[in-house]
Design a protein around this motif. Sequence first.
Motif, PDB file in Angstrom:
ATOM      1  N   GLU A 185       0.832  -1.215   0.000  1.00 54.37           N
ATOM      2  CA  GLU A 185       0.000   0.000   0.000  1.00 54.37           C
ATOM      3  C   GLU A 185       0.862   1.259   0.000  1.00 54.37           C
ATOM      4  OE1 GLU A 185      -3.969  -1.694   2.293  1.00 54.37           O
ATOM      5  OE2 GLU A 185      -2.621  -0.330   3.353  1.00 54.37           O
ATOM      6  N   LYS A 186       1.969   1.188   0.753  1.00 50.88           N
ATOM      7  CA  LYS A 186       2.855   2.347   0.840  1.00 50.88           C
ATOM      8  C   LYS A 186       3.818   2.438  -0.352  1.00 50.88           C
ATOM      9  CE  LYS A 186       2.653   3.144   5.755  1.00 50.88           C
ATOM     10  NZ  LYS A 186       3.369   3.391   6.984  1.00 50.88           N
ATOM     11  N   PHE A 196       6.321   0.505  -1.066  1.00 51.51           N
ATOM     12  CA  PHE A 196       7.702   0.215  -0.718  1.00 51.51           C
ATOM     13  C   PHE A 196       8.167  -1.070  -1.408  1.00 51.51           C
ATOM     14  CE2 PHE A 196       7.449   2.512   3.655  1.00 51.51           C
ATOM     15  CZ  PHE A 196       7.604   3.723   3.007  1.00 51.51           C
ATOM     16  N   LYS A 238      11.228   3.789  -3.708  1.00 55.63           N
ATOM     17  CA  LYS A 238      10.681   4.414  -2.498  1.00 55.63           C
ATOM     18  C   LYS A 238      11.066   3.603  -1.254  1.00 55.63           C
ATOM     19  CE  LYS A 238       6.438   6.462  -0.729  1.00 55.63           C
ATOM     20  NZ  LYS A 238       5.001   6.540  -0.787  1.00 55.63           N
ATOM     21  N   ASN A 255      14.713   4.301  -0.538  1.00 56.55           N
ATOM     22  CA  ASN A 255      14.838   5.616   0.112  1.00 56.55           C
ATOM     23  C   ASN A 255      14.446   5.538   1.586  1.00 56.55           C
ATOM     24  OD1 ASN A 255      15.569   6.726  -2.308  1.00 56.55           O
ATOM     25  ND2 ASN A 255      13.558   7.589  -2.754  1.00 56.55           N
ATOM     26  N   PHE A 256      13.393   4.751   1.853  1.00 57.84           N
ATOM     27  CA  PHE A 256      12.921   4.589   3.230  1.00 57.84           C
ATOM     28  C   PHE A 256      14.026   3.969   4.093  1.00 57.84           C
ATOM     29  CE2 PHE A 256      11.032   1.859   6.532  1.00 57.84           C
ATOM     30  CZ  PHE A 256      10.266   2.781   7.231  1.00 57.84           C
ATOM     31  N   LYS A 265      16.930   6.420   4.727  1.00 58.77           N
ATOM     32  CA  LYS A 265      16.624   7.517   5.671  1.00 58.77           C
ATOM     33  C   LYS A 265      15.955   7.002   6.944  1.00 58.77           C
ATOM     34  CE  LYS A 265      17.739  10.902   2.781  1.00 58.77           C
ATOM     35  NZ  LYS A 265      18.769  11.897   3.076  1.00 58.77           N
ATOM     36  N   ILE A 273      14.008   9.009  10.013  1.00 55.87           N
ATOM     37  CA  ILE A 273      12.569   8.794  10.224  1.00 55.87           C
ATOM     38  C   ILE A 273      12.318   8.330  11.665  1.00 55.87           C
ATOM     39  CG2 ILE A 273      10.571   7.376   9.534  1.00 55.87           C
ATOM     40  CD1 ILE A 273      11.918   7.253   6.705  1.00 55.87           C
ATOM     41  N   ILE A 327       9.305  13.710   6.141  1.00 62.62           N
ATOM     42  CA  ILE A 327       9.203  12.394   6.779  1.00 62.62           C
ATOM     43  C   ILE A 327       7.975  11.666   6.232  1.00 62.62           C
ATOM     44  CG2 ILE A 327       8.813  11.181   8.996  1.00 62.62           C
ATOM     45  CD1 ILE A 327      11.679  12.330   8.693  1.00 62.62           C
ATOM     46  N   LYS A 339       6.646  12.014   3.266  1.00 58.71           N
ATOM     47  CA  LYS A 339       6.933  11.569   1.893  1.00 58.71           C
ATOM     48  C   LYS A 339       7.817  10.328   1.891  1.00 58.71           C
ATOM     49  CE  LYS A 339       5.687  13.338  -1.512  1.00 58.71           C
ATOM     50  NZ  LYS A 339       4.418  12.964  -2.195  1.00 58.71           N
ATOM     51  N   LEU A 340       8.709  10.227   2.889  1.00 57.07           N
ATOM     52  CA  LEU A 340       9.610   9.068   2.951  1.00 57.07           C
ATOM     53  C   LEU A 340       8.920   7.837   3.534  1.00 57.07           C
ATOM     54  CD1 LEU A 340      12.869  10.752   4.299  1.00 57.07           C
ATOM     55  CD2 LEU A 340      12.705   9.519   2.152  1.00 57.07           C
ATOM     56  N   SER A 341       8.077   8.069   4.549  1.00 57.69           N
ATOM     57  CA  SER A 341       7.531   6.925   5.294  1.00 57.69           C
ATOM     58  C   SER A 341       6.059   6.626   5.023  1.00 57.69           C
ATOM     59  CB  SER A 341       7.696   7.172   6.792  1.00 57.69           C
ATOM     60  OG  SER A 341       6.905   8.275   7.182  1.00 57.69           O
ATOM     61  N   ASP A 342       5.358   7.586   4.425  1.00 58.51           N
ATOM     62  CA  ASP A 342       3.917   7.438   4.180  1.00 58.51           C
ATOM     63  C   ASP A 342       3.142   7.319   5.490  1.00 58.51           C
ATOM     64  OD1 ASP A 342       3.159   7.770   1.607  1.00 58.51           O
ATOM     65  OD2 ASP A 342       2.416   5.744   1.332  1.00 58.51           O
ATOM     66  N   LYS A 368      20.597  11.623  12.044  1.00 53.48           N
ATOM     67  CA  LYS A 368      20.355  10.718  10.915  1.00 53.48           C
ATOM     68  C   LYS A 368      21.633  10.005  10.532  1.00 53.48           C
ATOM     69  CE  LYS A 368      20.809  14.329   7.438  1.00 53.48           C
ATOM     70  NZ  LYS A 368      20.216  15.016   6.332  1.00 53.48           N
TER      71      LYS A 368
END
Lengths: 81, 223
Positions: free
Chosen positions: A40-41, A43, A60, A63-64, A67, A71, B36, B38-41, B223
């Motif tokens: 859904e996300k 990933f 994506k 990238n997750f 980072k 996060i 955050i 946009k990166l993690s949803d 980070k």
Amino acid sequence: MHDILQVVKNKNGKIKPTHILYKSNLSHQMMEEYMKELIEKKFIVENSEKTGRTYSITQKGINFLDKYGLIKEFTSSFGLD
Amino acid sequence: MALIHLVPNWFLRFDIGLEILFAIVTFVVAYYSYKIYKLSDQEESRILSIAFLSISISYLIKAVVNLLIISGVDDKISNVSFSNIQTLQNVGIFANGAYIILFTIGLVLLAYMTFKIRSLRALSLLLATNVFVMFLSQNKILSFYLLSSLLTIYISAHYYLEYIKKNNYKNLALFFAFIFLFFSGIIFIFSKIYYISYVIGHLLELASYLIILLILISAIRKK
């Protein structure tokens, strides 16, 4: 979720559900729930092949993982986790 | 609807500077929360981003209104014109309304985020209750300060409970940040009577946003 994504990435970005189950130490139901959320996300993506289902990581998802430290730190600092 | 405060002469313009600073700090938090998201949803990050953006715009409006009032007062001294004062008054009423609504939306979103439930009905009920109570009240400004103080208490409680649960000192710092914001709201109520209330209210807000900024900087650095 992070661990599953890491498992998919470590397998050169393509993995069968049984491998994920084995590596992630989760119940089948739990794993299915996480996989659903990851799809859904956006990933990971599910691929249907002759040999069965496989999953591959998306940009994506990469990238997750890259980072993830930021996060995790941000969400725990602001009480979002 | 007018926000009337007694402001010491030496604090004039300094308050505008502080409001611009609050707008910048909250905008930076909104920006990073969006990044955050946009990166993690993660939905919570999106709510945090919208909440801080709303608060940021509200401070910007407040700063512009205060600037207009000060320049209007200066202008009034040199050139008294009824239509100018009337226009200024109308702009002030509209802008104060926008400031109050946006600030309230920001706090309602933050309070909603802390409940960790996802229900549009619950959110709309929270928003509608706050906005209607304020606008149907005879003393709208008093209602605004009381409601925003109530919301900040709920947000503070969330951070305190998070601190107890996870022993993360940053959650404790955020608890104090929102407690300062709570006291600033209470103290602003008295700024119609006491000059010093307006100054103390701003200084408490400054302490609150500096803590939030420090938490953000420390999160980004790790980070």
